[in-house]
Scaffold this active site. Structure first.
Site, PDB file in Angstrom:
ATOM      1  N   LYS A 203       7.536  -8.008  -1.372  1.00  0.00           N
ATOM      2  CA  LYS A 203       7.989  -7.276  -0.184  1.00  0.00           C
ATOM      3  C   LYS A 203       7.175  -7.692   1.043  1.00  0.00           C
ATOM      4  CE  LYS A 203       6.923  -3.511   2.010  1.00  0.00           C
ATOM      5  NZ  LYS A 203       7.285  -3.658   3.425  1.00  0.00           N
ATOM      6  N   GLY A 255      -3.211  -5.968   2.728  1.00  0.00           N
ATOM      7  CA  GLY A 255      -2.895  -5.002   3.782  1.00  0.00           C
ATOM      8  C   GLY A 255      -4.109  -4.159   4.083  1.00  0.00           C
ATOM      9  N   SER A 256      -3.875  -2.950   4.543  1.00  0.00           N
ATOM     10  CA  SER A 256      -4.983  -2.112   4.987  1.00  0.00           C
ATOM     11  C   SER A 256      -5.739  -1.494   3.812  1.00  0.00           C
ATOM     12  CB  SER A 256      -4.449  -0.992   5.884  1.00  0.00           C
ATOM     13  OG  SER A 256      -3.538  -0.214   5.148  1.00  0.00           O
ATOM     14  N   THR A 257      -6.996  -1.180   4.049  1.00  0.00           N
ATOM     15  CA  THR A 257      -7.837  -0.567   3.024  1.00  0.00           C
ATOM     16  C   THR A 257      -7.267   0.788   2.612  1.00  0.00           C
ATOM     17  OG1 THR A 257      -9.784  -1.777   3.730  1.00  0.00           O
ATOM     18  CG2 THR A 257     -10.181   0.317   2.607  1.00  0.00           C
ATOM     19  N   GLU A 258      -6.725   1.507   3.586  1.00  0.00           N
ATOM     20  CA  GLU A 258      -6.171   2.836   3.318  1.00  0.00           C
ATOM     21  C   GLU A 258      -5.031   2.759   2.281  1.00  0.00           C
ATOM     22  OE1 GLU A 258      -4.400   4.236   6.849  1.00  0.00           O
ATOM     23  OE2 GLU A 258      -3.797   6.156   5.980  1.00  0.00           O
ATOM     24  N   GLY A 260      -4.386   0.178   0.331  1.00  0.00           N
ATOM     25  CA  GLY A 260      -4.960  -0.413  -0.879  1.00  0.00           C
ATOM     26  C   GLY A 260      -5.563   0.654  -1.783  1.00  0.00           C
ATOM     27  N   GLU A 277      -6.387  -7.459  -1.298  1.00  0.00           N
ATOM     28  CA  GLU A 277      -7.007  -8.152  -0.154  1.00  0.00           C
ATOM     29  C   GLU A 277      -6.866  -7.227   1.034  1.00  0.00           C
ATOM     30  OE1 GLU A 277      -8.402 -11.079  -0.306  1.00  0.00           O
ATOM     31  OE2 GLU A 277      -7.659 -11.881  -2.201  1.00  0.00           O
ATOM     32  N   CYS A 311      -7.471 -10.458   9.322  1.00  0.00           N
ATOM     33  CA  CYS A 311      -8.357  -9.610   8.533  1.00  0.00           C
ATOM     34  C   CYS A 311      -9.796 -10.096   8.587  1.00  0.00           C
ATOM     35  CB  CYS A 311      -7.875  -9.572   7.101  1.00  0.00           C
ATOM     36  SG  CYS A 311      -7.588 -11.222   6.436  1.00  0.00           S
ATOM     37  N   GLU A 408     -11.917  -1.309  11.975  1.00  0.00           N
ATOM     38  CA  GLU A 408     -11.144  -2.530  12.179  1.00  0.00           C
ATOM     39  C   GLU A 408     -10.155  -2.278  13.317  1.00  0.00           C
ATOM     40  OE1 GLU A 408      -8.310  -3.622   9.108  1.00  0.00           O
ATOM     41  OE2 GLU A 408      -8.977  -5.687   9.278  1.00  0.00           O
TER      42      GLU A 408
HETATM   43  P1  NAP Z   1      -0.546  -1.921   5.759  1.00  0.00           P
HETATM   44  O1  NAP Z   1      -0.055  -0.831   6.585  1.00  0.00           O
HETATM   45  O2  NAP Z   1      -1.428  -1.621   4.613  1.00  0.00           O
HETATM   46  O3  NAP Z   1       0.730  -2.717   5.274  1.00  0.00           O
HETATM   47  C1  NAP Z   1       0.670  -3.828   4.405  1.00  0.00           C
HETATM   48  C2  NAP Z   1       1.939  -3.879   3.597  1.00  0.00           C
HETATM   49  O4  NAP Z   1       1.996  -2.749   2.718  1.00  0.00           O
HETATM   50  C3  NAP Z   1       3.203  -3.838   4.420  1.00  0.00           C
HETATM   51  O5  NAP Z   1       4.189  -4.623   3.797  1.00  0.00           O
HETATM   52  C4  NAP Z   1       3.554  -2.359   4.352  1.00  0.00           C
HETATM   53  O6  NAP Z   1       4.909  -2.108   4.600  1.00  0.00           O
HETATM   54  C5  NAP Z   1       3.184  -2.037   2.928  1.00  0.00           C
HETATM   55  N1  NAP Z   1       2.934  -0.627   2.657  1.00  0.00           N
HETATM   56  C6  NAP Z   1       2.764   0.417   3.519  1.00  0.00           C
HETATM   57  N2  NAP Z   1       2.543   1.550   2.847  1.00  0.00           N
HETATM   58  C7  NAP Z   1       2.564   1.242   1.532  1.00  0.00           C
HETATM   59  C8  NAP Z   1       2.382   2.003   0.326  1.00  0.00           C
HETATM   60  N3  NAP Z   1       2.109   3.309   0.347  1.00  0.00           N
HETATM   61  N4  NAP Z   1       2.463   1.354  -0.860  1.00  0.00           N
HETATM   62  C9  NAP Z   1       2.700   0.031  -0.899  1.00  0.00           C
HETATM   63  N5  NAP Z   1       2.896  -0.729   0.197  1.00  0.00           N
HETATM   64  C10 NAP Z   1       2.812  -0.134   1.402  1.00  0.00           C
HETATM   65  O7  NAP Z   1      -1.332  -2.989   6.602  1.00  0.00           O
HETATM   66  P2  NAP Z   1      -0.863  -3.660   7.935  1.00  0.00           P
HETATM   67  O8  NAP Z   1      -1.212  -2.748   9.035  1.00  0.00           O
HETATM   68  O9  NAP Z   1       0.524  -4.133   7.839  1.00  0.00           O
HETATM   69  O10 NAP Z   1      -1.749  -4.982   7.933  1.00  0.00           O
HETATM   70  C11 NAP Z   1      -2.986  -5.035   8.510  1.00  0.00           C
HETATM   71  C12 NAP Z   1      -4.072  -4.860   7.468  1.00  0.00           C
HETATM   72  O11 NAP Z   1      -4.000  -5.884   6.482  1.00  0.00           O
HETATM   73  C13 NAP Z   1      -5.429  -4.981   8.071  1.00  0.00           C
HETATM   74  O12 NAP Z   1      -6.244  -3.955   7.589  1.00  0.00           O
HETATM   75  C14 NAP Z   1      -5.926  -6.337   7.574  1.00  0.00           C
HETATM   76  O13 NAP Z   1      -7.297  -6.464   7.506  1.00  0.00           O
HETATM   77  C15 NAP Z   1      -5.282  -6.449   6.259  1.00  0.00           C
HETATM   78  N6  NAP Z   1      -5.178  -7.846   5.848  1.00  0.00           N
HETATM   79  C16 NAP Z   1      -6.017  -8.307   4.865  1.00  0.00           C
HETATM   80  C17 NAP Z   1      -5.968  -9.631   4.473  1.00  0.00           C
HETATM   81  C18 NAP Z   1      -6.883 -10.154   3.408  1.00  0.00           C
HETATM   82  O14 NAP Z   1      -6.653 -11.246   2.931  1.00  0.00           O
HETATM   83  N7  NAP Z   1      -7.910  -9.414   3.001  1.00  0.00           N
HETATM   84  C19 NAP Z   1      -5.049 -10.489   5.057  1.00  0.00           C
HETATM   85  C20 NAP Z   1      -4.211  -9.992   6.050  1.00  0.00           C
HETATM   86  C21 NAP Z   1      -4.284  -8.660   6.425  1.00  0.00           C
HETATM   87  P3  NAP Z   1       5.449  -1.910   6.094  1.00  0.00           P
HETATM   88  O15 NAP Z   1       4.524  -2.585   7.031  1.00  0.00           O
HETATM   89  O16 NAP Z   1       6.761  -2.575   6.051  1.00  0.00           O
HETATM   90  O17 NAP Z   1       5.519  -0.447   6.312  1.00  0.00           O
END
Ligand code: NAP
Ligand code: MG
Length: 498
Positions: A203, A255-258, A260, A277, A311, A408
């Site tokens: 996804k 994605g986000s730590t929250e 995750g 990640e 990230c 962040e």
């Molecule tokens: P996010 O809100 O956690 O979203 C990441 C993905 O998870 C999106 O596809 C999102 O869908 C989906 N998602 C949302 N709620 C979910 C749930 N309850 N269960 C499963 N999936 C869910 O993060 P973001 O704001 O898009 O991305 C930014 C974050 O990603 C930052 O914290 C960044 O540091 C981190 N990041 C980490 C790395 C790494 O390699 N460590 C790389 C890139 C980014 P929708 O967006 O479609 O709602």
């Protein structure tokens, strides 16, 4: 305001005004390749594009113009179930049984087809996500192809992933990715999983699903057996359905730590494998013996690359006190000549912020920085009237307790702190809940080696920043997650050892 009449091509035309400082106005240089977007994209399940069973759709928006780019299908639980059933079937009947050398051919094909359509993909990526075309053209798309090439090379050599042990695929893998590197994250997730013989339900993020769906077109053209890769689009609840599905032998999340943490909680007690990640708050550390111009360029790249939607962005600058004034002056100068604007223009350094929601988050944290007493600097650049943009921002005089030093921001905002001794630098750098990356700028090799062991970060760059290679594993410590992507270590996260 200054004026100039130096450009001979402009003779006879009114002298344009400089917008600010020494920034010369360039003629527009838009990238014109056709992104070949469809008006409507379905879900990619069992090798075919199909509408969501509920018939629901949502819009994908261009953040640079706020205009709709395409209509995408919103998956429901029934669609996610169908995707997992297709993946399990493909694993049992074709992909899981195929010799690695045969799987390699498909991965090479995907890599080459992506290279063939590189310009088209770069434009689509920039329009959907807002990043400057020079980044999608020179980094995202070539790096995504490189990941498929690299893992294609592994597929017939899997006996060497864990010498002395036999490796076997896990089965079906569920993957969820964020919006900051949409195509590249697809490649990071798909290539190792497929090389190992797993099938996938992926996804992409709601705001940036288009290049994942275009990659599905390539997957069709490469004749990958139906069901090996399935792509379901929608928002967070679709992500939760993909992560929580009982068919998944493993889930991989970026994605986000929250979010995750919530996935970690929901899978506690199951035997599903998992890699996470998550976020970061990296320190870029400049010592007084560093080549300063090179370091400043690296710091700028470290935080303003992709509008700071990275990230591993070097969002905290730790600079040795004796050179802090000089570094700040150089950074301000450099900020004045960054070009912010139309992401499709080849001269643009900073494009659009990915979504209105992200712009709101960045704005709120910057306001908190000002309220908490840090000193703000922003160049006086003119932002486009439409679209979501944010000025490149520096905060000096930052202290460890301020939110801008701890949270962040995921935007083009650099927080500058100072230190006196190497020990203090390490202590401040490690004083964070995250541990994804760090940078060290110094002339002394011994200091680099010492800091590389002392900094609690998955990647430590020395005298450079944001350098990636498919052979080099990437991943975090602490709240930045666990597991590695890339290299031999990344493959180990997609197999069973016997
Ligand atoms: P996010 O809100 O956690 O979203 C990441 C993905 O998870 C999106 O596809 C999102 O869908 C989906 N998602 C949302 N709620 C979910 C749930 N309850 N269960 C499963 N999936 C869910 O993060 P973001 O704001 O898009 O991305 C930014 C974050 O990603 C930052 O914290 C960044 O540091 C981190 N990041 C980490 C790395 C790494 O390699 N460590 C790389 C890139 C980014 P929708 O967006 O479609 O709602
Ligand atoms: Mg979009």
């Amino acid at each position: 305001m200054a004026t100039f009449t130096l450009n001979p091509r402009r003779r006879g035309r009114p002298a344009p005004e400089l917008i600010f400082g020494d920034l010369w106005p360039y003629d527009p240089a838009p990238e014109t390749a056709d992104p070949k977007l469809l008006a409507r994209y379905g879900l990619f399940i069992n090798g075919r594009f199909t509408p969501a069973k509920s018939g629901q759709v949502f819009d994908s928006i261009n953040p640079a113009t706020e205009r709709k780019l395409a209509e995408l299908a919103r998956a429901g639980t029934a669609d996610v179930n169908a995707a997992y059933a297709a993946a399990q079937r493909a694993f049992d009947t074709t992909w899981g049984r195929m010799p690695g050398r045969e799987r390699a051919k498909y991965l090479f094909r995907i890599a080459r087809l992506l290279q063939d359509r590189a310009r088209e993909f770069a434009v689509a990526e920039t329009m959907d996500g807002g990043k400057p075309i020079k980044e999608s053209r020179d980094f995202d798309v070539p790096m995504a192809a490189a990941h498929f090439f690299y893992h294609a090379g592994w597929a017939d050599k899997l006996d060497y992933v864990a010498p002395g042990r036999r490796v076997a695929p896990l089965g079906v893998v569920g993957q969820v990715i964020p919006w900051n590197f949409p195509l590249l994250m697809c490649a990071w997730k798909l290539a190792p999983a497929l090389a190992m013989g797993n099938c996938v339900v992926l996804k992409p993020a709601e705001t940036t699903s288009i290049t994942a769906l275009k990659l599905a077109e390539i997957i069709q053209d490469a004749d990958l057996p139906p069901g090996v890769v399935n792509i379901v689009t929608g928002a967070g609840e679709v992500g939760a359905a993909v992560m929580g599905h009982r068919t998944a032998a493993k889930v991989a999340f970026t994605g986000s730590t929250e979010v995750g943490k919530s996935i970690l909680r929901s899978l506690a007690g199951t035997d599903q494998k998992m890699t996470l990640e998550l976020g970061g708050k990296a320190a870029n550390i400049i010592f007084d013996d560093a080549p300063l111009d090179q370091a400043v360029e690296g710091v700028i790249n470290g935080i303003f690359f992709n509008q700071g939607h990275v990230c591993c962005a070097g969002s905290r600058l730790l600079v040795q006190e004796s050179i802090a004034g000089r570094v700040l002056a150089k950074l301000k100068q450099r900020l004045q000549v960054l070009r912010v604007g139309d992401p499709l223009d080849k001269n643009t350094d900073l494009g659009a912020i990915n979504s209105r929601e992200q712009l709101r988050k960045i704005t709120a944290l910057v306001k908190a920085g000002v309220r908490e007493g840090a000193e703000l600097y922003q160049p006086a650049c003119v932002l486009p009237a439409r679209g979501w943009y944010f000025r490149p921002t520096l905060f000096s005089g930052v202290t460890m307790s301020q939110r801008i030093a701890r949270e962040e921001i995921f935007g083009p905002v650099l927080s500058i702190l100072t230190f006196r001794t190497p020990e203090e630098a390490v202590e401040k750098a490690n004083n964070t809940a995250y541990g994804l990356s760090a940078g060290v700028w110094t002339d002394k090799g011994a200091r680099i080696l010492k800091l590389a062991t002392e900094l609690k970060a998955g990647v430590v760059w020395a005298n450079t920043y944001n350098k990636f290679d498919p052979a080099s594993p990437f991943g975090g410590y602490k709240e930045s997650g666990f597991g590695r992507e890339g290299g031999r270590q990344g493959l180990l996260d997609y197999c069973r050892l016997a």
